[in-house]
Design a protein around this motif. Sequence first.
Motif, PDB file in Angstrom:
ATOM      1  N   THR A 242       0.846  -1.184   0.000  1.00 49.80           N
ATOM      2  CA  THR A 242       0.000   0.000   0.000  1.00 49.80           C
ATOM      3  C   THR A 242       0.883   1.235   0.000  1.00 49.80           C
ATOM      4  O   THR A 242       2.062   1.174   0.309  1.00 49.80           O
ATOM      5  CB  THR A 242      -0.920   0.046   1.238  1.00 49.80           C
ATOM      6  OG1 THR A 242      -0.097   0.102   2.398  1.00 49.80           O
ATOM      7  CG2 THR A 242      -1.829  -1.156   1.295  1.00 49.80           C
ATOM      8  N   GLY A 243       0.303   2.352  -0.329  1.00 53.10           N
ATOM      9  CA  GLY A 243       1.050   3.602  -0.301  1.00 53.10           C
ATOM     10  C   GLY A 243       1.434   4.066  -1.690  1.00 53.10           C
ATOM     11  O   GLY A 243       1.122   3.457  -2.704  1.00 53.10           O
ATOM     12  N   PHE A 244       2.137   5.162  -1.708  1.00 53.99           N
ATOM     13  CA  PHE A 244       2.525   5.830  -2.930  1.00 53.99           C
ATOM     14  C   PHE A 244       3.898   5.355  -3.373  1.00 53.99           C
ATOM     15  O   PHE A 244       4.860   5.426  -2.616  1.00 53.99           O
ATOM     16  CB  PHE A 244       2.541   7.339  -2.664  1.00 53.99           C
ATOM     17  CG  PHE A 244       2.964   8.156  -3.839  1.00 53.99           C
ATOM     18  CD1 PHE A 244       2.117   8.341  -4.902  1.00 53.99           C
ATOM     19  CD2 PHE A 244       4.210   8.744  -3.868  1.00 53.99           C
ATOM     20  CE1 PHE A 244       2.505   9.113  -5.982  1.00 53.99           C
ATOM     21  CE2 PHE A 244       4.608   9.510  -4.936  1.00 53.99           C
ATOM     22  CZ  PHE A 244       3.754   9.694  -6.004  1.00 53.99           C
ATOM     23  N   ASP A 245       3.997   4.873  -4.601  1.00 56.42           N
ATOM     24  CA  ASP A 245       5.274   4.446  -5.164  1.00 56.42           C
ATOM     25  C   ASP A 245       5.635   5.433  -6.276  1.00 56.42           C
ATOM     26  O   ASP A 245       5.168   5.310  -7.406  1.00 56.42           O
ATOM     27  CB  ASP A 245       5.163   3.021  -5.708  1.00 56.42           C
ATOM     28  CG  ASP A 245       6.484   2.473  -6.227  1.00 56.42           C
ATOM     29  OD1 ASP A 245       7.482   3.219  -6.270  1.00 56.42           O
ATOM     30  OD2 ASP A 245       6.506   1.284  -6.589  1.00 56.42           O
ATOM     31  N   ARG A 246       6.445   6.421  -5.931  1.00 50.61           N
ATOM     32  CA  ARG A 246       6.798   7.495  -6.859  1.00 50.61           C
ATOM     33  C   ARG A 246       7.389   6.948  -8.159  1.00 50.61           C
ATOM     34  O   ARG A 246       7.009   7.365  -9.244  1.00 50.61           O
ATOM     35  CB  ARG A 246       7.776   8.442  -6.164  1.00 50.61           C
ATOM     36  CG  ARG A 246       8.179   9.634  -6.997  1.00 50.61           C
ATOM     37  CD  ARG A 246       9.136  10.540  -6.213  1.00 50.61           C
ATOM     38  NE  ARG A 246       9.645  11.607  -7.032  1.00 50.61           N
ATOM     39  CZ  ARG A 246       9.114  12.824  -7.120  1.00 50.61           C
ATOM     40  NH1 ARG A 246       8.036  13.112  -6.427  1.00 50.61           N
ATOM     41  NH2 ARG A 246       9.650  13.741  -7.899  1.00 50.61           N
ATOM     42  N   LYS A 247       8.315   6.026  -8.041  1.00 54.77           N
ATOM     43  CA  LYS A 247       8.967   5.472  -9.230  1.00 54.77           C
ATOM     44  C   LYS A 247       7.950   4.796 -10.143  1.00 54.77           C
ATOM     45  O   LYS A 247       7.995   4.961 -11.369  1.00 54.77           O
ATOM     46  CB  LYS A 247      10.051   4.473  -8.803  1.00 54.77           C
ATOM     47  CG  LYS A 247      10.814   3.891  -9.969  1.00 54.77           C
ATOM     48  CD  LYS A 247      11.906   2.961  -9.491  1.00 54.77           C
ATOM     49  CE  LYS A 247      12.616   2.325 -10.670  1.00 54.77           C
ATOM     50  NZ  LYS A 247      13.665   1.400 -10.241  1.00 54.77           N
ATOM     51  N   GLN A 248       7.019   4.053  -9.568  1.00 59.27           N
ATOM     52  CA  GLN A 248       6.011   3.361 -10.378  1.00 59.27           C
ATOM     53  C   GLN A 248       5.074   4.353 -11.062  1.00 59.27           C
ATOM     54  O   GLN A 248       4.696   4.159 -12.211  1.00 59.27           O
ATOM     55  CB  GLN A 248       5.207   2.375  -9.515  1.00 59.27           C
ATOM     56  CG  GLN A 248       4.282   1.494 -10.322  1.00 59.27           C
ATOM     57  CD  GLN A 248       5.028   0.650 -11.353  1.00 59.27           C
ATOM     58  OE1 GLN A 248       5.997  -0.007 -11.024  1.00 59.27           O
ATOM     59  NE2 GLN A 248       4.581   0.675 -12.592  1.00 59.27           N
ATOM     60  N   VAL A 249       4.698   5.428 -10.371  1.00 59.99           N
ATOM     61  CA  VAL A 249       3.836   6.450 -10.965  1.00 59.99           C
ATOM     62  C   VAL A 249       4.524   7.083 -12.165  1.00 59.99           C
ATOM     63  O   VAL A 249       3.912   7.269 -13.221  1.00 59.99           O
ATOM     64  CB  VAL A 249       3.449   7.513  -9.907  1.00 59.99           C
ATOM     65  CG1 VAL A 249       2.757   8.701 -10.554  1.00 59.99           C
ATOM     66  CG2 VAL A 249       2.561   6.894  -8.837  1.00 59.99           C
ATOM     67  N   ILE A 250       5.807   7.384 -12.026  1.00 62.26           N
ATOM     68  CA  ILE A 250       6.556   7.984 -13.133  1.00 62.26           C
ATOM     69  C   ILE A 250       6.685   6.995 -14.285  1.00 62.26           C
ATOM     70  O   ILE A 250       6.486   7.353 -15.451  1.00 62.26           O
ATOM     71  CB  ILE A 250       7.941   8.468 -12.650  1.00 62.26           C
ATOM     72  CG1 ILE A 250       7.778   9.593 -11.628  1.00 62.26           C
ATOM     73  CG2 ILE A 250       8.807   8.922 -13.823  1.00 62.26           C
ATOM     74  CD1 ILE A 250       9.060   9.983 -10.913  1.00 62.26           C
ATOM     75  N   ALA A 251       6.996   5.746 -13.977  1.00 62.52           N
ATOM     76  CA  ALA A 251       7.124   4.725 -15.023  1.00 62.52           C
ATOM     77  C   ALA A 251       5.797   4.530 -15.751  1.00 62.52           C
ATOM     78  O   ALA A 251       5.774   4.416 -16.991  1.00 62.52           O
ATOM     79  CB  ALA A 251       7.604   3.405 -14.419  1.00 62.52           C
TER      80      ALA A 251
ATOM     81  N   GLU B  27      14.960   2.379 -17.841  1.00 62.49           N
ATOM     82  CA  GLU B  27      14.282   1.113 -17.541  1.00 62.49           C
ATOM     83  C   GLU B  27      13.036   0.921 -18.413  1.00 62.49           C
ATOM     84  O   GLU B  27      12.803  -0.154 -18.949  1.00 62.49           O
ATOM     85  CB  GLU B  27      13.885   1.066 -16.064  1.00 62.49           C
ATOM     86  CG  GLU B  27      15.058   1.029 -15.116  1.00 62.49           C
ATOM     87  CD  GLU B  27      14.628   1.090 -13.664  1.00 62.49           C
ATOM     88  OE1 GLU B  27      13.457   0.763 -13.362  1.00 62.49           O
ATOM     89  OE2 GLU B  27      15.463   1.454 -12.819  1.00 62.49           O
ATOM     90  N   VAL B  28      12.224   1.988 -18.521  1.00 60.19           N
ATOM     91  CA  VAL B  28      10.957   1.888 -19.283  1.00 60.19           C
ATOM     92  C   VAL B  28      11.236   1.647 -20.759  1.00 60.19           C
ATOM     93  O   VAL B  28      10.605   0.809 -21.390  1.00 60.19           O
ATOM     94  CB  VAL B  28      10.122   3.173 -19.072  1.00 60.19           C
ATOM     95  CG1 VAL B  28       8.940   3.212 -20.028  1.00 60.19           C
ATOM     96  CG2 VAL B  28       9.633   3.262 -17.647  1.00 60.19           C
ATOM     97  N   SER B  29      12.188   2.384 -21.328  1.00 60.98           N
ATOM     98  CA  SER B  29      12.461   2.243 -22.762  1.00 60.98           C
ATOM     99  C   SER B  29      13.128   0.903 -23.078  1.00 60.98           C
ATOM    100  O   SER B  29      12.999   0.393 -24.193  1.00 60.98           O
ATOM    101  CB  SER B  29      13.317   3.404 -23.269  1.00 60.98           C
ATOM    102  OG  SER B  29      14.544   3.462 -22.585  1.00 60.98           O
ATOM    103  N   ALA B  30      13.809   0.313 -22.113  1.00 63.02           N
ATOM    104  CA  ALA B  30      14.419  -1.005 -22.326  1.00 63.02           C
ATOM    105  C   ALA B  30      13.351  -2.099 -22.405  1.00 63.02           C
ATOM    106  O   ALA B  30      13.530  -3.099 -23.095  1.00 63.02           O
ATOM    107  CB  ALA B  30      15.404  -1.309 -21.215  1.00 63.02           C
TER     108      ALA B  30
END
Length: 116
Positions: free
Chosen positions: A57-66, A111-114
């Motif tokens: 639970t909670g906010f995952d900044r990296k996941q939101v950006i990805a 990471e996302v583009s890979a």
Amino acid sequence: MKFRSPTDEPLYVALTTGHTCVISPEGDEIDQMFHREAISRGAVPASVTDEKAPAGTGFDRKQVIADAMSAMLDSGAEDEFTNDGKPDLRKLSGRTGFKVAREEADAIWAEVSAKD
């Protein structure tokens, strides 16, 4: 208002005005101009107790950006990217709802583009 770092490491906050501050895990009183950016970087108000939230639970900044970057790729809109093919920070920040630093965006973009 007093804030503390969410981890055992100090949290560094920098504003586009050039002002900076460091928030320790023990907690520090910070000027009001840093409050919004400190919260967006995960700083916790000192008045909040340290109850453990259930896992996942909670906010995952990296996941939101990805997720925002993936949506940008899926949209196919060329105006959401710079001339060198990286996400436009203004468009990315608009999708996430918070300011994203270029260094942070570049690391996640690699990471996302890979994946795609």
